[in-house]
Design a protein around this motif. Sequence first.
Motif, PDB file in Angstrom:
ATOM      1  N   ARG A  95      24.556  43.701  49.559  1.00 55.42           N
ATOM      2  CA  ARG A  95      25.465  44.850  49.494  1.00 55.42           C
ATOM      3  C   ARG A  95      26.339  44.844  48.238  1.00 55.42           C
ATOM      4  NH1 ARG A  95      28.616  44.257  54.903  1.00 55.42           N
ATOM      5  NH2 ARG A  95      26.832  43.890  56.248  1.00 55.42           N
ATOM      6  N   TYR A  96      26.426  43.709  47.586  1.00 46.76           N
ATOM      7  CA  TYR A  96      27.374  43.587  46.474  1.00 46.76           C
ATOM      8  C   TYR A  96      26.672  43.369  45.147  1.00 46.76           C
ATOM      9  CZ  TYR A  96      30.740  43.158  50.238  1.00 46.76           C
ATOM     10  OH  TYR A  96      31.498  43.404  51.354  1.00 46.76           O
ATOM     11  N   ASP A  97      27.125  44.069  44.125  1.00 45.20           N
ATOM     12  CA  ASP A  97      26.612  43.852  42.771  1.00 45.20           C
ATOM     13  C   ASP A  97      27.098  42.503  42.268  1.00 45.20           C
ATOM     14  OD1 ASP A  97      25.708  46.423  42.987  1.00 45.20           O
ATOM     15  OD2 ASP A  97      27.435  47.285  41.923  1.00 45.20           O
ATOM     16  N   GLU A  98      28.289  42.141  42.696  1.00 44.83           N
ATOM     17  CA  GLU A  98      28.904  40.893  42.245  1.00 44.83           C
ATOM     18  C   GLU A  98      28.818  39.896  43.401  1.00 44.83           C
ATOM     19  OE1 GLU A  98      30.099  40.252  39.159  1.00 44.83           O
ATOM     20  OE2 GLU A  98      30.300  38.229  39.997  1.00 44.83           O
ATOM     21  N   PRO A  99      27.958  38.858  43.292  1.00 54.58           N
ATOM     22  CA  PRO A  99      27.718  37.978  44.450  1.00 54.58           C
ATOM     23  C   PRO A  99      28.991  37.377  45.058  1.00 54.58           C
ATOM     24  CG  PRO A  99      26.179  37.490  42.677  1.00 54.58           C
ATOM     25  CD  PRO A  99      27.149  38.489  42.126  1.00 54.58           C
TER      26      PRO A  99
ATOM     27  N   LEU B  80      38.771  41.101  47.164  1.00 44.35           N
ATOM     28  CA  LEU B  80      37.461  41.759  47.108  1.00 44.35           C
ATOM     29  C   LEU B  80      36.512  41.014  46.157  1.00 44.35           C
ATOM     30  CD1 LEU B  80      35.789  44.242  48.003  1.00 44.35           C
ATOM     31  CD2 LEU B  80      36.823  45.515  46.120  1.00 44.35           C
ATOM     32  N   GLU B  81      37.069  40.353  45.188  1.00 42.11           N
ATOM     33  CA  GLU B  81      36.245  39.569  44.259  1.00 42.11           C
ATOM     34  C   GLU B  81      35.902  38.198  44.825  1.00 42.11           C
ATOM     35  OE1 GLU B  81      38.364  39.468  40.559  1.00 42.11           O
ATOM     36  OE2 GLU B  81      37.914  41.557  40.082  1.00 42.11           O
ATOM     37  N   GLY B  82      36.302  37.945  46.083  1.00 39.96           N
ATOM     38  CA  GLY B  82      35.938  36.678  46.716  1.00 39.96           C
ATOM     39  C   GLY B  82      36.888  35.547  46.387  1.00 39.96           C
ATOM     40  N   LYS B  83      38.131  35.907  46.143  1.00 42.43           N
ATOM     41  CA  LYS B  83      39.126  34.871  45.824  1.00 42.43           C
ATOM     42  C   LYS B  83      40.234  34.868  46.873  1.00 42.43           C
ATOM     43  CE  LYS B  83      38.316  35.879  40.972  1.00 42.43           C
ATOM     44  NZ  LYS B  83      38.829  36.790  39.952  1.00 42.43           N
ATOM     45  N   ARG B  84      41.172  33.925  46.725  1.00 41.70           N
ATOM     46  CA  ARG B  84      42.386  33.964  47.528  1.00 41.70           C
ATOM     47  C   ARG B  84      43.140  35.218  47.109  1.00 41.70           C
ATOM     48  NH1 ARG B  84      43.447  28.350  49.115  1.00 41.70           N
ATOM     49  NH2 ARG B  84      45.700  28.590  49.165  1.00 41.70           N
ATOM     50  N   GLY B  85      43.651  35.956  48.082  1.00 44.35           N
ATOM     51  CA  GLY B  85      44.334  37.197  47.744  1.00 44.35           C
ATOM     52  C   GLY B  85      45.720  36.933  47.203  1.00 44.35           C
ATOM     53  N   GLN B  86      45.820  36.791  45.899  1.00 40.68           N
ATOM     54  CA  GLN B  86      47.121  36.586  45.263  1.00 40.68           C
ATOM     55  C   GLN B  86      47.292  37.635  44.172  1.00 40.68           C
ATOM     56  OE1 GLN B  86      46.803  32.344  44.216  1.00 40.68           O
ATOM     57  NE2 GLN B  86      48.181  31.890  45.925  1.00 40.68           N
ATOM     58  N   SER B  87      48.511  38.136  44.034  1.00 39.40           N
ATOM     59  CA  SER B  87      48.754  39.248  43.107  1.00 39.40           C
ATOM     60  C   SER B  87      48.481  38.854  41.662  1.00 39.40           C
ATOM     61  CB  SER B  87      50.206  39.693  43.209  1.00 39.40           C
ATOM     62  OG  SER B  87      50.531  39.954  44.534  1.00 39.40           O
ATOM     63  N   ARG B  88      48.101  39.867  40.892  1.00 38.18           N
ATOM     64  CA  ARG B  88      47.946  39.692  39.442  1.00 38.18           C
ATOM     65  C   ARG B  88      49.178  40.270  38.752  1.00 38.18           C
ATOM     66  NH1 ARG B  88      42.014  42.513  38.549  1.00 38.18           N
ATOM     67  NH2 ARG B  88      40.752  40.953  39.630  1.00 38.18           N
TER      68      ARG B  88
END
Lengths: 163, 428
Positions: free
Chosen positions: A22-26, B182-190
């Motif tokens: 589902r994701y372009d970015e694994p 959403l990028e698969g990281k710990r949700g911490q502010s930028r």
Amino acid sequence: MIKSTEVFNAQEFADMEGILARYDEPASAILPLLHYAQGVQGHLSEEVLTFVAEFIGVPHVRTFEVATYYTMLFTEPVGRHLVQVCRNLSCHVNGSEDILQALKRELDIDIGATTSDGIFTLVEVECIGACDHAPAVMVDGDLHRSVTVDSVDRILGSYREKT
Amino acid sequence: MSELKVLTRNVNRPNPAHIDSYLVNEGYVALPRALNDMTPEDVIDEVKFSRLRGRGGAGFPAGMKWDFASRDRRKPKYVICNADEGEPGTFKDRVLIENDPHAILEGMALAGYAVGAEKGFIYIRGEYSEGAKILERAIAEAEGRSFLGKNILNSGFDFSVTVHRGAGAYICGEETALIESLEGKRGQSRIRPPFPVNVGYNNLPTIVNNVETLASVAPIILRGGAWYASIGTPECPGTKMFSVSGHVVRPGVYELPMGVTLRELIFEHAGGMRENRSFKAAFPGGASSACLIESQLDVQLDFNALAAAGSMLGSGAVMVLDDTADMVKVTHVLIKFFEHESCGKCTPCREGLFWVRRILDRILDGKGSESDLDLLSDICEGIRSTSFCGLGEASVSCLVSTMEKFRHEYMAYFKDTGSGMPAVEATS
């Protein structure tokens, strides 16, 4: 490399491939895959976290750091049913403390503990967005609204029957 | 002021989440109209003209956000629907997700068309597992009728939506933490800037809009920005979904024009206070807002009026308390929440909230002293002014405001008699 068959069966492995696709970015699949893995395994063991990292192709630390960050992910075993009592303001002023005490009595455990039969784990949680039906209790994914001390027994009973 | 059901028009209808229920009530009329008769710039202009402001809490003009993203030439771009509804007291997005998922999807597709994005995500809080299923069903229905997917309604425009579940971190409602998550990281502010409109998901242009904001878009396209701008107040147009909870007779979501007074909302819509009880205080924008007292009941509920009153509208989560509430305990509940939800990235928020909570523990234990109030004020100022993101900044509003407006209740804890409040605090 851990073989998939040691951790997940063929169907589960296929499901996980579907999620990854589902994701372009694994790396974006880390959280959904950990949700899935926890649903299957009950909790995220070191073995599972290592496997998911290798499955996605990211360093092991990526799944470990995510699993230890989010409240809903468990790296230690929990009971088959997770009883979550909202402790935030609208539930608090509508009697959530009484509900929590009733659950502790009924299950004979403290907050954060699991019953000796392994069926229930009791936790306090922050606002679950059910303030219009306070006090609210969530068991696994099921929301129980306007819970009373008298209804605690019945709610727990319905999950005992399921196990 | 009576309810005006723009966003909640489909709530409580039979089988509300089904696409056919949506279609009979002007559903998916705005999207084909935009695709056939409007350029992406026209759509942005209409949203700008409506002066729609973000409903997640910050109140940033939605049209301006879209304009920034559309001007960035890099591709791909993304539309993210922020459904990580976590502000204590807020449940309006849950009502929309469960009752009108297609209104959200149509708004996302319109947003995608406007900014030039082909991919959308709905980041939904992990606890809303039922809502996630409803959204996934709705996406499949919309794809089946060509309102989402490849070549939507033969227009050449592609737009797909993926539901992404959070896992119980309040901070992920903050847009940069959401993107990290959403990028698969710990949700911490930028750090901002750069803002997500230029450097968002995968460092590409991304708009992040709240559920309620996106659900407002199709009605705006359908009836025009001028119509929308005529509702509410000039600075804060449109309707607002207020989540009302606490000690009121009828807790629930009420959609009213922006600028309705707190008094009207509580007493004309939410049924007023419980029998034989009187209004004591309300947090108008959830746990992050400063409390209002009885003399402020006539304040208008909109971004500007509440800011002028020293509080904030936030997500419109109105938590109401009556005379049984012990404001020190209330503050303790809210501070414990922020302590738990602090992501740990910056020291003032992580350590400051830990110490604030410990001092409140001590006060509730009957071991505090008046000097604790000065100490708390001092720590609060440090947290408010030096935290990395909005979570820390807003976390002490509850404490600062209750120390100011209910100082006598804190003082009562410093006497041997303990709390000066009635022993009964909650009914069960």
